[in-house]
Design a protein around this motif. Structure first.
Motif, PDB file in Angstrom:
ATOM      1  N   GLY A  93      12.980 -50.292  37.413  1.00  0.00           N
ATOM      2  CA  GLY A  93      13.932 -50.473  36.379  1.00  0.00           C
ATOM      3  C   GLY A  93      15.328 -49.876  36.423  1.00  0.00           C
ATOM      4  O   GLY A  93      15.449 -49.142  37.397  1.00  0.00           O
ATOM      5  N   MET A  94      16.110 -50.880  35.858  1.00  0.00           N
ATOM      6  CA  MET A  94      17.625 -50.176  35.917  1.00  0.00           C
ATOM      7  C   MET A  94      18.122 -50.260  34.571  1.00  0.00           C
ATOM      8  O   MET A  94      17.805 -51.260  33.743  1.00  0.00           O
ATOM      9  N   GLY A  95      19.042 -49.628  34.083  1.00  0.00           N
ATOM     10  CA  GLY A  95      19.924 -49.466  32.951  1.00  0.00           C
ATOM     11  C   GLY A  95      21.356 -49.882  33.385  1.00  0.00           C
ATOM     12  O   GLY A  95      22.093 -49.121  33.688  1.00  0.00           O
ATOM     13  N   ALA A  96      21.404 -51.097  32.656  1.00  0.00           N
ATOM     14  CA  ALA A  96      23.076 -51.841  32.691  1.00  0.00           C
ATOM     15  C   ALA A  96      23.919 -51.488  31.686  1.00  0.00           C
ATOM     16  O   ALA A  96      23.761 -51.843  30.613  1.00  0.00           O
ATOM     17  N   LEU A  97      24.500 -50.070  32.145  1.00  0.00           N
ATOM     18  CA  LEU A  97      25.444 -49.568  31.106  1.00  0.00           C
ATOM     19  C   LEU A  97      26.709 -50.755  30.891  1.00  0.00           C
ATOM     20  O   LEU A  97      27.327 -51.033  31.722  1.00  0.00           O
ATOM     21  N   LEU A 128       5.038 -40.821  39.610  1.00  0.00           N
ATOM     22  CA  LEU A 128       3.866 -40.365  38.617  1.00  0.00           C
ATOM     23  C   LEU A 128       4.288 -40.054  37.294  1.00  0.00           C
ATOM     24  O   LEU A 128       3.610 -40.140  36.373  1.00  0.00           O
ATOM     25  N   ASP A 129       5.566 -39.580  37.093  1.00  0.00           N
ATOM     26  CA  ASP A 129       6.022 -38.972  35.851  1.00  0.00           C
ATOM     27  C   ASP A 129       6.290 -40.347  35.152  1.00  0.00           C
ATOM     28  O   ASP A 129       6.478 -39.918  33.813  1.00  0.00           O
ATOM     29  N   ASP A 130       6.563 -41.391  35.461  1.00  0.00           N
ATOM     30  CA  ASP A 130       6.632 -42.693  34.769  1.00  0.00           C
ATOM     31  C   ASP A 130       5.164 -43.163  34.133  1.00  0.00           C
ATOM     32  O   ASP A 130       5.358 -44.215  33.602  1.00  0.00           O
ATOM     33  N   VAL A 131       4.151 -42.579  34.677  1.00  0.00           N
ATOM     34  CA  VAL A 131       2.860 -43.576  34.050  1.00  0.00           C
ATOM     35  C   VAL A 131       2.314 -42.963  32.729  1.00  0.00           C
ATOM     36  O   VAL A 131       2.442 -41.725  32.430  1.00  0.00           O
ATOM     37  N   ARG A 132       1.909 -43.594  31.693  1.00  0.00           N
ATOM     38  CA  ARG A 132       1.460 -43.250  30.270  1.00  0.00           C
ATOM     39  C   ARG A 132       0.180 -44.166  30.294  1.00  0.00           C
ATOM     40  O   ARG A 132       0.083 -45.357  29.989  1.00  0.00           O
ATOM     41  N   LEU A 136       2.476 -48.187  33.722  1.00  0.00           N
ATOM     42  CA  LEU A 136       3.691 -47.843  34.212  1.00  0.00           C
ATOM     43  C   LEU A 136       4.980 -48.070  32.975  1.00  0.00           C
ATOM     44  O   LEU A 136       5.107 -49.102  32.455  1.00  0.00           O
ATOM     45  N   ASP A 137       5.639 -46.916  32.588  1.00  0.00           N
ATOM     46  CA  ASP A 137       6.610 -46.916  31.554  1.00  0.00           C
ATOM     47  C   ASP A 137       8.077 -46.962  32.186  1.00  0.00           C
ATOM     48  O   ASP A 137       8.620 -46.339  32.354  1.00  0.00           O
ATOM     49  N   ILE A 138       8.403 -48.441  32.518  1.00  0.00           N
ATOM     50  CA  ILE A 138       9.724 -48.740  32.941  1.00  0.00           C
ATOM     51  C   ILE A 138      10.629 -48.404  31.927  1.00  0.00           C
ATOM     52  O   ILE A 138      11.729 -47.678  32.312  1.00  0.00           O
ATOM     53  N   PRO A 139      10.763 -48.667  30.547  1.00  0.00           N
ATOM     54  CA  PRO A 139      11.455 -48.049  29.621  1.00  0.00           C
ATOM     55  C   PRO A 139      12.001 -46.474  29.426  1.00  0.00           C
ATOM     56  O   PRO A 139      12.876 -46.181  29.699  1.00  0.00           O
ATOM     57  N   GLY A 140      10.696 -45.941  29.841  1.00  0.00           N
ATOM     58  CA  GLY A 140      10.930 -44.422  30.091  1.00  0.00           C
ATOM     59  C   GLY A 140      11.737 -44.062  31.357  1.00  0.00           C
ATOM     60  O   GLY A 140      12.495 -43.200  31.228  1.00  0.00           O
ATOM     61  N   SER A 141      11.404 -44.909  32.234  1.00  0.00           N
ATOM     62  CA  SER A 141      11.761 -44.662  33.593  1.00  0.00           C
ATOM     63  C   SER A 141      13.465 -44.991  33.589  1.00  0.00           C
ATOM     64  O   SER A 141      13.882 -43.994  34.210  1.00  0.00           O
ATOM     65  N   VAL A 142      13.750 -45.780  32.684  1.00  0.00           N
ATOM     66  CA  VAL A 142      15.228 -46.309  32.777  1.00  0.00           C
ATOM     67  C   VAL A 142      15.852 -44.959  31.882  1.00  0.00           C
ATOM     68  O   VAL A 142      16.965 -44.472  32.521  1.00  0.00           O
ATOM     69  N   VAL A 143      15.407 -44.511  30.923  1.00  0.00           N
ATOM     70  CA  VAL A 143      15.949 -43.332  30.194  1.00  0.00           C
ATOM     71  C   VAL A 143      16.001 -42.096  31.083  1.00  0.00           C
ATOM     72  O   VAL A 143      17.129 -41.358  31.109  1.00  0.00           O
ATOM     73  N   ARG A 144      15.180 -41.776  31.866  1.00  0.00           N
ATOM     74  CA  ARG A 144      15.141 -40.816  32.765  1.00  0.00           C
ATOM     75  C   ARG A 144      16.195 -40.766  33.933  1.00  0.00           C
ATOM     76  O   ARG A 144      16.947 -39.919  34.130  1.00  0.00           O
ATOM     77  N   ALA A 154      19.555 -41.147  25.448  1.00  0.00           N
ATOM     78  CA  ALA A 154      19.440 -42.567  24.813  1.00  0.00           C
ATOM     79  C   ALA A 154      20.165 -42.372  23.394  1.00  0.00           C
ATOM     80  O   ALA A 154      20.501 -43.480  22.910  1.00  0.00           O
ATOM     81  N   ASP A 155      20.692 -41.430  23.161  1.00  0.00           N
ATOM     82  CA  ASP A 155      21.505 -41.324  21.845  1.00  0.00           C
ATOM     83  C   ASP A 155      22.980 -41.695  22.280  1.00  0.00           C
ATOM     84  O   ASP A 155      23.836 -42.137  21.121  1.00  0.00           O
TER      85      ASP A 155
END
Length: 234
Positions: A93-97, A128-132, A136-144, A154-155
């Protein structure tokens, strides 16, 4: 080189399964030697557990794939040796700011990282921290990754709903546009202030891309292809 292909999707269905990787098992001795050499150059590299993908399918606005666990050393060897197992891919995942004045915010990777000097959006190989619940929780990975690399939470941004999956060789970048309510210069200053408070930040510099003339050779082709498409649609 084949140009990247971009799929715009509304959902990600990425199951994590216990799958053995023959490449990692059969070439274990070579992989260990390769990683030891890399650690001599960059002692901060850590051979943690990461996730890689296989069986990607794009259909009806959805992206589905299966992920499996391996070690970072095997991933690096596969990458550095020209992707000898073409049945798998690096999907992240990538967060395009994107700032209020239309600039995209990108970071230059620090010398101690495995991608030193490369300039792209905050991202990282899933782990493994991205597994729910087996997915695979890509949205969560992007936030992290955004928080770890830039100090933004995220705020600080509003995430768009769709994902832009950029397929380039054996990589699939799942990019989500994150809209910042501040202009580019302010965003860069805030991130630089956050980096200055870290003992060893992952990023060594912040770059603003306002137009295609801002592209640099150290920006991966799949990133510049995504930005070019965004500029063309505005």
């Amino acid at each position: 080189m084949t140009s990247p292909v971009i799929h715009r999707v509304t959902s990600l269905d990425l199951a994590v399964r216990p799958i053995a990787w023959p490449f990692a098992e059969e070439r274990r001795v070579e992989i260990a030697a390769h990683f030891a050499e890399m650690q001599r150059e960059r002692p901060k590299l850590w051979n943690g557990r990461v996730l890689m993908g296989r069986d990607p399918v794009f259909a009806d606005g959805h992206f589905a794939a299966t992920y499996f666990e391996t070690d970072f050393a095997s991933f690096l060897a596969w990458r550095d040796w020209g992707f000898p197992d073409t049945a798998v891919f690096n999907g992240f995942g990538m967060g395009a700011l994107r700032t209020s004045d239309g600039a995209f915010v990108m970071g230059e990777m620090a010398h101690h990282t495995s991608n030193a000097g490369r300039i792209y959006f905050p991202s990282g190989t899933p782990d493994l921290d991205d597994v729910r619940d087996g997915m695979l929780d890509i949205p969560g990975s992007v936030v992290r990754e955004i928080a770890e690399e830039t100090g933004l939470t995220a705020d600080d941004y509003a995430a768009e709903t769709d994902w832009h999956c950029v397929v380039s060789g054996r990589a699939i970048a799942m990019i989500q546009v994150l809209n910042l309510d501040m202009p580019g210069d302010e965003a860069r200053a805030q991130i630089e202030a956050n980096l200055a408070r870290e003992a060893e930040p992952e990023l060594s510099a912040i770059h603003l891309v306002r137009e295609m003339s801002d592209f640099l050779p150290t920006m991966p082709r799949f990133v510049t292809a995504f930005i070019a498409q965004q500029f063309a649609s505005r």
